[in-house]
Design a protein around this motif. Structure first.
Motif, short mmCIF file in Angstrom:
data_model
loop_
_atom_site.label_atom_id
_atom_site.label_comp_id
_atom_site.label_asym_id
_atom_site.label_seq_id
_atom_site.Cartn_x
_atom_site.Cartn_y
_atom_site.Cartn_z
N GLY A 154 0.80 -1.22 0.00
CA GLY A 154 0.00 0.00 0.00
C GLY A 154 0.84 1.27 0.00
N ASP A 160 -11.08 5.89 -1.70
CA ASP A 160 -11.10 4.57 -2.32
C ASP A 160 -9.93 4.40 -3.28
OD1 ASP A 160 -13.90 3.12 -1.79
OD2 ASP A 160 -14.22 5.29 -1.91
N GLU A 210 -4.73 -7.80 -5.80
CA GLU A 210 -4.31 -7.58 -4.43
C GLU A 210 -3.47 -8.77 -3.99
OE1 GLU A 210 -6.07 -6.93 0.09
OE2 GLU A 210 -7.45 -7.47 -1.52
N ARG A 262 -4.06 -3.68 2.48
CA ARG A 262 -5.46 -3.36 2.74
C ARG A 262 -5.61 -2.72 4.13
NH1 ARG A 262 -10.54 -4.87 1.07
NH2 ARG A 262 -9.67 -6.21 -0.53
N GLN A 263 -4.97 -3.31 5.14
CA GLN A 263 -5.07 -2.79 6.50
C GLN A 263 -4.42 -1.41 6.63
OE1 GLN A 263 -3.90 -5.93 5.77
NE2 GLN A 263 -5.73 -7.04 6.37
N ALA A 315 -6.70 1.14 5.10
CA ALA A 315 -7.86 1.37 5.97
C ALA A 315 -7.49 2.30 7.13
CB ALA A 315 -8.40 0.04 6.49
N THR A 342 -10.54 2.70 1.27
CA THR A 342 -11.07 1.36 1.02
C THR A 342 -10.45 0.81 -0.26
OG1 THR A 342 -13.15 1.95 2.08
CG2 THR A 342 -13.17 0.02 0.63
N LEU A 343 -9.88 -0.37 -0.18
CA LEU A 343 -9.29 -1.02 -1.34
C LEU A 343 -10.33 -1.89 -2.02
CD1 LEU A 343 -6.81 -1.61 -3.10
CD2 LEU A 343 -6.27 -3.49 -1.52
N ASN A 344 -10.49 -1.71 -3.33
CA ASN A 344 -11.44 -2.47 -4.13
C ASN A 344 -10.68 -3.19 -5.24
OD1 ASN A 344 -13.88 -1.34 -2.85
ND2 ASN A 344 -13.14 0.57 -3.75
#
Length: 182
Positions: free
Chosen positions: A123, A142, A148, A154-155, A158, A163-165
Motif C-alpha cells: 500500500g 477509495d 491484491e 489493505r489494512q 484502511a 477502502t481497497l477495491n
C-alpha cells in the motif's frame, strides 16, 4: 470481486501477465512469481475487458480517476474511456522541467478522487499518492487495483481511511508454470 464474477478474465490475466521466476521487490522481498502490468497494458483487448470489469468497482460518487505511474496510468485511461469519468495522472515525483507538476490531468480540488493502480501489496505507493492528492485538495477514500497480493496493504490503507477495491485477489489468479523470467 472474485474470479467467479469475471468468467475467463482471471485465466486470461494469468496467461498474459503472470510471470514465474525470481523477482525482487524494492523492500528486498523475493517473489517466485509476479504480475507484469506492462503485458496487460500491451494487450488492448484484455486491457479493455479489465477496465469494463473494474468499472463496477468504482464508487458512485467518484468524480476523477487518478492513475499512479506507471502501472495505474493505462488502467486509468481505459477506465476513463469505459466510464466517461475524467482522469488525472500521478508521477512518483514532480517533473524537474516543463510543467514541474507531480499531478497532471483534470483539476482535483474538492473532487472525489479514486486511486487506480495495477497491484497492491504494502500500500506504500497508494499512501504516498493519497498524501499528494489530499494536499492538492482532493477527497480520497477509495482505491482500485487489478490484483491484491497478500500483505498488509489493505489494512494500512484502511488506517488512512481508504477502502481497497481489487478486481482479483492473488488466489484468484493462477500463475502459469511454464513462464520463466529472462
Amino acid at each position: 470481486m472474485t474470479a467467479d464474477q469475471t468468467p475467463g478474465l482471471a485465466a486470461r490475466l494469468a496467461e498474459t501477465a503472470c510471470v514465474r521466476g525470481a523477482f525482487t521487490l524494492p523492500d528486498g522481498t523475493v517473489l517466485d512469481a509476479y504480475f507484469d502490468e506492462y503485458r496487460l497494458a500491451a494487450d488492448p483487448g484484455l486491457l479493455h475487458d479489465v477496465a469494463v470489469a473494474m468499472a463496477s468497482l468504482i464508487p458512485t460518487e467518484t468524480e476523477v480517476l487518478a492513475g499512479l505511474a506507471l502501472g495505474g496510468v493505462p488502467l486509468a485511461v481505459a477506465l476513463s474511456a469505459a466510464t466517461g469519468l475524467p482522469a488525472a495522472f500521478l508521477r512518483r515525483r514532480a517533473k524537474c522541467y516543463g510543467s514541474k507538476r507531480q499531478v497532471e490531468g483534470i483539476a482535483l480540488e474538492g473532487k472525489r478522487v479514486v486511486l487506480v493502480d495495477d497491484v497492491v501489496r504494502s500500500g506504500d505507493q497508494l499512501l504516498a499518492a493519497t498524501r499528494v492528492l489530499r494536499i492538492a485538495g482532493a477527497k480520497v477514500t477509495d482505491a482500485l487495483c487489478v490484483l491484491e497480493r497478500p500483505s498488509r496493504g489493505r489494512q494500512r490503507l484502511a488506517e488512512h481511511r481508504i477502502t481497497l477495491n481489487p478486481l482479483l485477489a492473488e488466489a484468484d489468479l493462477p500463475v502459469p508454470a511454464t513462464e520463466a523470467v529472462s
